[in-house]
Design a protein around this motif. Structure first.
Motif, PDB file in Angstrom:
ATOM      1  N   ALA A   8       3.382  -2.205  13.449  1.00 47.27           N
ATOM      2  CA  ALA A   8       4.810  -1.904  13.597  1.00 47.27           C
ATOM      3  C   ALA A   8       5.061  -0.553  12.944  1.00 47.27           C
ATOM      4  O   ALA A   8       5.457  -0.461  11.781  1.00 47.27           O
ATOM      5  N   ALA A   9       4.796   0.505  13.685  1.00 49.37           N
ATOM      6  CA  ALA A   9       4.961   1.861  13.170  1.00 49.37           C
ATOM      7  C   ALA A   9       5.028   2.827  14.339  1.00 49.37           C
ATOM      8  O   ALA A   9       4.764   2.463  15.486  1.00 49.37           O
ATOM      9  N   GLY A  10       5.355   4.073  14.029  1.00 49.92           N
ATOM     10  CA  GLY A  10       5.470   5.082  15.060  1.00 49.92           C
ATOM     11  C   GLY A  10       4.123   5.583  15.546  1.00 49.92           C
ATOM     12  O   GLY A  10       3.078   5.319  14.944  1.00 49.92           O
ATOM     13  N   ARG A  11       4.164   6.350  16.647  1.00 49.73           N
ATOM     14  CA  ARG A  11       2.935   6.834  17.267  1.00 49.73           C
ATOM     15  C   ARG A  11       2.111   7.683  16.303  1.00 49.73           C
ATOM     16  O   ARG A  11       0.889   7.534  16.240  1.00 49.73           O
ATOM     17  N   ARG A  12       2.763   8.574  15.591  1.00 46.55           N
ATOM     18  CA  ARG A  12       2.017   9.445  14.688  1.00 46.55           C
ATOM     19  C   ARG A  12       1.397   8.671  13.538  1.00 46.55           C
ATOM     20  O   ARG A  12       0.303   8.986  13.076  1.00 46.55           O
ATOM     21  N   GLU A  37      -3.158  11.495  23.350  1.00 42.73           N
ATOM     22  CA  GLU A  37      -2.977  11.131  21.950  1.00 42.73           C
ATOM     23  C   GLU A  37      -4.096  10.195  21.494  1.00 42.73           C
ATOM     24  O   GLU A  37      -4.572   9.347  22.262  1.00 42.73           O
ATOM     25  N   GLU A  38      -4.492  10.361  20.246  1.00 40.86           N
ATOM     26  CA  GLU A  38      -5.532   9.496  19.678  1.00 40.86           C
ATOM     27  C   GLU A  38      -4.893   8.186  19.240  1.00 40.86           C
ATOM     28  O   GLU A  38      -3.953   8.176  18.443  1.00 40.86           O
ATOM     29  N   PHE A  39      -5.424   7.091  19.788  1.00 40.03           N
ATOM     30  CA  PHE A  39      -4.822   5.793  19.534  1.00 40.03           C
ATOM     31  C   PHE A  39      -5.873   4.786  19.090  1.00 40.03           C
ATOM     32  O   PHE A  39      -7.046   4.906  19.436  1.00 40.03           O
ATOM     33  N   VAL A  64       0.859  -1.188   0.000  1.00 41.25           N
ATOM     34  CA  VAL A  64       0.000   0.000   0.000  1.00 41.25           C
ATOM     35  C   VAL A  64       0.895   1.237   0.000  1.00 41.25           C
ATOM     36  O   VAL A  64       2.089   1.166   0.265  1.00 41.25           O
ATOM     37  N   VAL A  65       0.291   2.393  -0.284  1.00 43.30           N
ATOM     38  CA  VAL A  65       1.087   3.611  -0.419  1.00 43.30           C
ATOM     39  C   VAL A  65       1.295   4.325   0.909  1.00 43.30           C
ATOM     40  O   VAL A  65       2.269   5.055   1.078  1.00 43.30           O
ATOM     41  N   ASP A  66       0.386   4.151   1.865  1.00 42.86           N
ATOM     42  CA  ASP A  66       0.524   4.849   3.142  1.00 42.86           C
ATOM     43  C   ASP A  66      -0.287   4.145   4.215  1.00 42.86           C
ATOM     44  O   ASP A  66      -0.976   3.144   3.950  1.00 42.86           O
ATOM     45  N   MET A  67      -0.231   4.681   5.438  1.00 43.04           N
ATOM     46  CA  MET A  67      -0.930   4.063   6.556  1.00 43.04           C
ATOM     47  C   MET A  67      -2.450   4.171   6.430  1.00 43.04           C
ATOM     48  O   MET A  67      -3.180   3.296   6.916  1.00 43.04           O
ATOM     49  N   ALA A  68      -2.930   5.211   5.782  1.00 44.12           N
ATOM     50  CA  ALA A  68      -4.372   5.329   5.580  1.00 44.12           C
ATOM     51  C   ALA A  68      -4.887   4.180   4.720  1.00 44.12           C
ATOM     52  O   ALA A  68      -5.921   3.563   5.025  1.00 44.12           O
ATOM     53  N   GLU A  69      -4.153   3.867   3.661  1.00 42.83           N
ATOM     54  CA  GLU A  69      -4.547   2.732   2.819  1.00 42.83           C
ATOM     55  C   GLU A  69      -4.370   1.416   3.563  1.00 42.83           C
ATOM     56  O   GLU A  69      -5.156   0.478   3.388  1.00 42.83           O
ATOM     57  N   ALA A  70      -3.334   1.355   4.400  1.00 42.54           N
ATOM     58  CA  ALA A  70      -3.129   0.152   5.201  1.00 42.54           C
ATOM     59  C   ALA A  70      -4.314  -0.092   6.126  1.00 42.54           C
ATOM     60  O   ALA A  70      -4.826  -1.214   6.235  1.00 42.54           O
ATOM     61  N   ALA A  71      -4.791   0.971   6.798  1.00 40.89           N
ATOM     62  CA  ALA A  71      -5.934   0.835   7.700  1.00 40.89           C
ATOM     63  C   ALA A  71      -7.178   0.392   6.953  1.00 40.89           C
ATOM     64  O   ALA A  71      -7.970  -0.419   7.450  1.00 40.89           O
ATOM     65  N   PHE A  83      -5.233   4.301  12.206  1.00 41.77           N
ATOM     66  CA  PHE A  83      -6.037   3.157  12.620  1.00 41.77           C
ATOM     67  C   PHE A  83      -7.031   3.505  13.729  1.00 41.77           C
ATOM     68  O   PHE A  83      -7.850   2.664  14.104  1.00 41.77           O
ATOM     69  N   ALA A  84      -6.948   4.722  14.252  1.00 39.46           N
ATOM     70  CA  ALA A  84      -7.816   5.084  15.375  1.00 39.46           C
ATOM     71  C   ALA A  84      -9.290   5.046  15.000  1.00 39.46           C
ATOM     72  O   ALA A  84     -10.146   4.755  15.840  1.00 39.46           O
ATOM     73  N   ALA A  85      -9.600   5.336  13.754  1.00 37.40           N
ATOM     74  CA  ALA A  85     -10.999   5.337  13.313  1.00 37.40           C
ATOM     75  C   ALA A  85     -11.546   3.924  13.123  1.00 37.40           C
ATOM     76  O   ALA A  85     -12.770   3.751  13.067  1.00 37.40           O
ATOM     77  N   ARG A  86     -10.668   2.925  13.050  1.00 31.17           N
ATOM     78  CA  ARG A  86     -11.109   1.542  12.862  1.00 31.17           C
ATOM     79  C   ARG A  86     -11.347   0.892  14.220  1.00 31.17           C
ATOM     80  O   ARG A  86     -10.575   0.048  14.683  1.00 31.17           O
ATOM     81  N   GLN A  87     -12.428   1.282  14.881  1.00 34.06           N
ATOM     82  CA  GLN A  87     -12.730   0.765  16.212  1.00 34.06           C
ATOM     83  C   GLN A  87     -13.161  -0.691  16.189  1.00 34.06           C
ATOM     84  O   GLN A  87     -13.280  -1.324  17.242  1.00 34.06           O
ATOM     85  N   ASP A  88     -13.381  -1.245  15.005  1.00 34.46           N
ATOM     86  CA  ASP A  88     -13.708  -2.668  14.901  1.00 34.46           C
ATOM     87  C   ASP A  88     -12.460  -3.533  15.042  1.00 34.46           C
ATOM     88  O   ASP A  88     -12.565  -4.739  15.304  1.00 34.46           O
ATOM     89  N   LEU A  89     -11.284  -2.941  14.893  1.00 29.66           N
ATOM     90  CA  LEU A  89     -10.037  -3.695  14.974  1.00 29.66           C
ATOM     91  C   LEU A  89      -9.499  -3.717  16.401  1.00 29.66           C
ATOM     92  O   LEU A  89      -9.751  -2.799  17.186  1.00 29.66           O
ATOM     93  N   TRP A  90      -8.738  -4.758  16.721  1.00 24.48           N
ATOM     94  CA  TRP A  90      -7.985  -4.792  17.975  1.00 24.48           C
ATOM     95  C   TRP A  90      -6.513  -4.764  17.582  1.00 24.48           C
ATOM     96  O   TRP A  90      -6.039  -5.607  16.808  1.00 24.48           O
ATOM     97  N   CYS A  91      -5.770  -3.777  18.094  1.00 26.52           N
ATOM     98  CA  CYS A  91      -4.399  -3.541  17.647  1.00 26.52           C
ATOM     99  C   CYS A  91      -3.395  -3.717  18.785  1.00 26.52           C
ATOM    100  O   CYS A  91      -3.589  -3.173  19.876  1.00 26.52           O
TER     101      CYS A  91
END
Length: 255
Positions: free
Chosen positions: A133-137, A162-164, A114-121, A142-150
């Protein structure tokens, strides 16, 4: 004596500094961002803190009397790489960018690029359990994907407010042993891995994903700026030799 600045923060930068430290012809300074924390000390002189953009770096190159700039920062440090290019051009200092090869692709890999984290999410299926496996920022996508457990591993604890993503944070550096990663993934029921294609030798998490048959969403690295590039340290050493000393060592023309 020729003066070389290394923009560091990576293992390769540390190895390069160690290789150059034994060369009496060179005065080497490794520049580290203020937040960079490395597991081992860096050989030679070290400078900490930012430059304030390309203008500040150009000024440091000029005032410091540098003869060459080696950008050995992380493959995803795109802004720093661009600043290094612009600064070297302004200061008229030769520059080379170390670009380590991407992760090796094997037939057993299940990489989804994928091209970025938004596409990854967006690419993770509903309700999945994910190792990020990525930095805090970067994981904010992935914060909007509340259906996922990370499951999120960090070297330093997150900052309050911070929004996590939903899930669990564990603190510590990544292990070198794939079996340790396998145990971690099994303990938390991980089904998907999200990683940046940082390149170099496949990390333990990539090896673990291979052994477990887990899919890996792999974020492509940004394209490096135009200009001289090298994939290996030996090529950097050859470039420095040619750039700094070829004219000095060349035999004089007959009168």
């Amino acid at each position: 004596m020729a003066k070389v600045m290394i923009l560091g923060g990576t293992a390769e930068a540390g190895e390069l500094a160690a290789r150059l430290a034994g060369d009496a012809r060179l005065d080497t300074v490794t520049s580290l961002a203020g937040l960079t924390r490395l597991p081992q000390a860096v050989a030679g002189n070290v400078r900490r803190g930012g430059f304030g953009g390309p203008d500040g770096l150009a000024q440091a190159l000029r005032e410091g009397g540098y003869d060459a700039l080696v950008d050995a920062t992380h493959p995803f440090a795109a802004r720093i790489a661009q600043h290094a290019k612009e600064a070297a051009e302004m200061a008229q200092v030769p520059r080379i960018k170390l670009v380590r090869p991407g992760f090796e692709r094997r037939p057993e890999d299940h990489f989804i690029e994928v091209v970025d984290m938004a596409e990854a999410a967006a690419s993770i299926p509903q309700g999945a359990r994910v190792f990020l496996a990525a930095g805090r920022r970067e994981i904010r996508a992935f914060a909007a994907r509340q259906d996922l457990w990370c499951l999120m591993r960090m070297i330093e604890p997150p900052v309050a407010g911070e929004e996590f993503p939903r899930g669990e944070v564990i603190l510590g550096r990544p292990p070198n042993d794939p079996q340790a990663e396998i145990a971690l993934f099994k303990e938390h029921g991980i089904e998907w891995i999200v990683s940046k294609d940082s390149g170099g030798r496949a990390s333990a998490k990539i090896e673990a994903a291979r052994l477990l048959g887990l899919p890996v969403v792999l974020v492509r690295r940004p394209k490096p700026p135009e200009g001289p590039k090298a994939a290996q340290l030996e090529a950097i050493l050859d470039w420095l030799e040619e750039t700094l000393f070829a004219a000095v060592d060349a035999p004089a023309s007959p009168a």
